[in-house]
Design a protein around this motif. Structure first.
Motif, PDB file in Angstrom:
ATOM      1  N   ARG A 161       0.821  -1.216   0.000  1.00 39.78           N
ATOM      2  CA  ARG A 161       0.000   0.000   0.000  1.00 39.78           C
ATOM      3  C   ARG A 161       0.848   1.255   0.000  1.00 39.78           C
ATOM      4  O   ARG A 161       0.489   2.261  -0.601  1.00 39.78           O
ATOM      5  CB  ARG A 161      -0.946  -0.003   1.203  1.00 39.78           C
ATOM      6  CG  ARG A 161      -2.155  -0.897   1.004  1.00 39.78           C
ATOM      7  CD  ARG A 161      -3.253  -0.606   1.976  1.00 39.78           C
ATOM      8  NE  ARG A 161      -2.982  -1.196   3.283  1.00 39.78           N
ATOM      9  CZ  ARG A 161      -2.901  -0.521   4.411  1.00 39.78           C
ATOM     10  NH1 ARG A 161      -3.021   0.782   4.431  1.00 39.78           N
ATOM     11  NH2 ARG A 161      -2.653  -1.142   5.549  1.00 39.78           N
ATOM     12  N   THR A 219       4.202   1.518  -0.972  1.00 40.65           N
ATOM     13  CA  THR A 219       5.238   1.646  -1.997  1.00 40.65           C
ATOM     14  C   THR A 219       4.932   0.931  -3.306  1.00 40.65           C
ATOM     15  O   THR A 219       5.575   1.203  -4.316  1.00 40.65           O
ATOM     16  CB  THR A 219       6.580   1.067  -1.482  1.00 40.65           C
ATOM     17  OG1 THR A 219       6.469  -0.360  -1.389  1.00 40.65           O
ATOM     18  CG2 THR A 219       6.949   1.633  -0.126  1.00 40.65           C
ATOM     19  N   GLY A 220       4.004   0.001  -3.284  1.00 39.51           N
ATOM     20  CA  GLY A 220       3.760  -0.817  -4.462  1.00 39.51           C
ATOM     21  C   GLY A 220       4.632  -2.052  -4.522  1.00 39.51           C
ATOM     22  O   GLY A 220       4.455  -2.897  -5.399  1.00 39.51           O
ATOM     23  N   GLY A 232      10.611   5.976  -1.857  1.00 34.73           N
ATOM     24  CA  GLY A 232       9.479   6.006  -2.775  1.00 34.73           C
ATOM     25  C   GLY A 232       8.153   5.651  -2.132  1.00 34.73           C
ATOM     26  O   GLY A 232       7.470   4.715  -2.571  1.00 34.73           O
ATOM     27  N   PHE A 233       7.759   6.369  -1.094  1.00 37.90           N
ATOM     28  CA  PHE A 233       6.506   6.084  -0.400  1.00 37.90           C
ATOM     29  C   PHE A 233       5.382   6.960  -0.921  1.00 37.90           C
ATOM     30  O   PHE A 233       5.518   8.181  -1.030  1.00 37.90           O
ATOM     31  CB  PHE A 233       6.673   6.274   1.110  1.00 37.90           C
ATOM     32  CG  PHE A 233       7.489   5.187   1.756  1.00 37.90           C
ATOM     33  CD1 PHE A 233       6.879   4.040   2.229  1.00 37.90           C
ATOM     34  CD2 PHE A 233       8.864   5.299   1.838  1.00 37.90           C
ATOM     35  CE1 PHE A 233       7.631   3.024   2.797  1.00 37.90           C
ATOM     36  CE2 PHE A 233       9.631   4.289   2.411  1.00 37.90           C
ATOM     37  CZ  PHE A 233       9.009   3.144   2.892  1.00 37.90           C
ATOM     38  N   ARG A 234       4.226   6.330  -1.211  1.00 39.96           N
ATOM     39  CA  ARG A 234       3.079   7.042  -1.745  1.00 39.96           C
ATOM     40  C   ARG A 234       2.186   7.579  -0.638  1.00 39.96           C
ATOM     41  O   ARG A 234       1.419   8.520  -0.847  1.00 39.96           O
ATOM     42  CB  ARG A 234       2.274   6.102  -2.645  1.00 39.96           C
ATOM     43  CG  ARG A 234       3.115   5.490  -3.760  1.00 39.96           C
ATOM     44  CD  ARG A 234       2.300   4.624  -4.692  1.00 39.96           C
ATOM     45  NE  ARG A 234       1.749   3.442  -4.041  1.00 39.96           N
ATOM     46  CZ  ARG A 234       1.438   2.326  -4.701  1.00 39.96           C
ATOM     47  NH1 ARG A 234       1.647   2.257  -6.006  1.00 39.96           N
ATOM     48  NH2 ARG A 234       0.936   1.286  -4.068  1.00 39.96           N
ATOM     49  N   SER A 235       2.252   6.958   0.528  1.00 42.43           N
ATOM     50  CA  SER A 235       1.424   7.362   1.666  1.00 42.43           C
ATOM     51  C   SER A 235       2.000   6.725   2.916  1.00 42.43           C
ATOM     52  O   SER A 235       2.965   5.964   2.854  1.00 42.43           O
ATOM     53  CB  SER A 235      -0.030   6.912   1.474  1.00 42.43           C
ATOM     54  OG  SER A 235      -0.103   5.497   1.447  1.00 42.43           O
ATOM     55  N   SER A 280      -4.522   4.299   5.524  1.00 44.41           N
ATOM     56  CA  SER A 280      -3.443   5.100   4.942  1.00 44.41           C
ATOM     57  C   SER A 280      -3.774   6.570   5.122  1.00 44.41           C
ATOM     58  O   SER A 280      -4.942   6.975   5.008  1.00 44.41           O
ATOM     59  CB  SER A 280      -3.266   4.799   3.452  1.00 44.41           C
ATOM     60  OG  SER A 280      -2.930   3.449   3.229  1.00 44.41           O
ATOM     61  N   PRO A 312      -1.789  10.766   4.527  1.00 45.35           N
ATOM     62  CA  PRO A 312      -0.684  11.435   3.831  1.00 45.35           C
ATOM     63  C   PRO A 312       0.545  11.723   4.680  1.00 45.35           C
ATOM     64  O   PRO A 312       1.661  11.733   4.167  1.00 45.35           O
ATOM     65  CB  PRO A 312      -1.320  12.739   3.323  1.00 45.35           C
ATOM     66  CG  PRO A 312      -2.794  12.501   3.354  1.00 45.35           C
ATOM     67  CD  PRO A 312      -3.022  11.576   4.501  1.00 45.35           C
TER      68      PRO A 312
END
Length: 414
Positions: A300, A302-303, A328-331, A391, A393
């Protein structure tokens, strides 16, 4: 498509999670040995994948049965099957932890002695089997101390020891055959307690490092933050990424690298727990497998598909760890677990779950205990009342969300 043997038992990633994670890369062959901890989900496995039932077989018989399925790799996500998986891999000629290194990954006393010898930790430890040996150990190492199973997961049966009275009480519970009998079926470790560190942040004073090792080369994937422990030493959840300064992160990663190398790990995933102490980061323990539910947080945030990564490493894919970007973290992905008070004996009810499910930032809530269920803090992670996932921000929003969760959900216990 590749075939990957997956040795299944308590604490493993879920069957459906494994099937989904390996889709398009490999077909999992679920190897199900006898288990004292769970009923193997053979019906589900037969519905969605390939079952290799080795219950009741000798190691040699199990090896031949697995060989008939033609796996190119073997892996386990269960702490309790690390030794068996290493033995099977050795006989099948597949990559895994070396059999002669398994004790250093599954036995806390052996591991601590190796870490101390390598200068990675400085925590005195003793193996104990009854109250007499525990008292002698406490006299030798001094307090405060901690008594815990030599092999165990999820904070199970872990006791603080600040006095002889506390030690006697703990021994009466973990050595029920008699304080002086010396015939306990489970070994325990008494070791010095790593000193606490005063912090102003709302997080726990420890983290875990998720790492991939292939032919001795260590690649770190992420540093996972932790929520504060519940009394006495029970985990309450994790979040990715940890809220650390770059300097402290670098120090943590160096400590994890040295610990993994000190234990001689050559192949596989490692989950290394590290505590912040006045003397700097100290290793709590190194686990030779994927941390519990860490694969979901990683995906969730980083992918990264950690289940597929484990399989590719077991297959010997040297490209598997290339391009991993720890920034590279999206959330901020998290799981937060509510554990019962140590004195709680029975659950009367849980209120506010439906309201929590509607709260922004929450993706799902699993309630694990029902009204009337017996509660026992010693069961560790198995005693969680509920676990929520989500999750947000920022770390600031996560801190506020945890406050809101505690206000929204109310627990009634006897």
């Amino acid at each position: 498509m590749h075939r990957i043997a997956v040795v299944h038992d308590m604490g493993s990633a879920g069957v459906l999670d494994i099937v989904d994670a390996l889709q398009g890369f490999a077909v999992p062959v679920f190897v199900c040995p006898d288990s004292e901890l769970i009923d193997q989900p053979t019906d589900l496995i037969q519905e969605v994948g390939i079952l290799c039932d080795i219950a009741g077989l000798t190691l040699e018989e199990a090896t031949e049965r697995i060989r008939a399925f033609g796996p190119e790799a073997i892996v386990t996500f269960s702490e309790y099957q690390l030794e068996r998986t290493a033995q099977l891999a050795d006989r099948l000629g597949l990559l895994s932890h070396a059999p002669d290194r398994i004790e250093s990954l599954t036995r806390k006393h052996t591991q601590r002695e190796l870490l101390n010898a390598a200068g990675v930790s400085s925590v005195s430890t003793r193996l104990v089997h009854d109250e007499r040996s525990a008292r002698q150990a406490l006299a030798e190492i001094g307090g405060p101390a901690i008594l815990k199973p030599d092999r165990g997961t999820g904070s199970r049966s872990t006791y603080p020891v600040d006095s002889l009275e506390e030690l006697a009480g703990a021994c009466a519970e973990v050595f029920p055959s008699g304080a002086e009998a010396g015939d306990a079926t489970e070994r325990f470790v008494l070791e010095q307690r790593i000193p606490e560190t005063e912090t102003e942040w709302p997080w726990g004073d420890y983290v875990s490092v998720e790492s991939a090792v292939l032919r001795g080369e260590v690649t770190h994937i992420a540093v996972t933050g932790k929520f504060p422990l519940a009394e006495p030493f029970r985990e309450t959840g994790s979040f990715l990424p940890a809220d650390l300064s770059e300097a402290l992160r670098a120090e943590v990663l160096d400590t994890a690298s040295r610990a993994i190398r000190a234990l001689g790990v050559q192949n596989g995933l490692c989950h290394t727990e590290i505590k912040f102490s006045p003397q700097g980061p100290q290793v709590i323990e190194v686990n030779g497998r994927l941390g519990g539910r860490i694969h979901e947080l990683l995906h969730r945030a980083t992918g990264i598909n950690a289940i597929e990564l484990a399989a590719r490493i077991a297959w010997g894919d040297e490209t598997a760890v290339r391009g991993i970007d720890m920034s590279g973290f999206r959330s901020i992905a998290f799981l937060y677990a509510k554990v019962p008070h140590p004195e709680a004996k029975r659950l009367r009810g849980v209120r506010g779950v439906e309201q929590l499910r509607k709260r922004p930032g929450i993706t799902r809530v699993h309630v694990h205990q029902e009204p009337g269920d017996h509660l026992d803090w010693r069961s560790g992670r198995l005693g969680n009342i509920y676990v929520c996932y989500g999750s947000v921000p920022t770390h600031e929003e996560l801190a506020q969300l945890i406050v809101d969760i505690e206000e929204i959900v109310q627990i009634d216990c006897d």
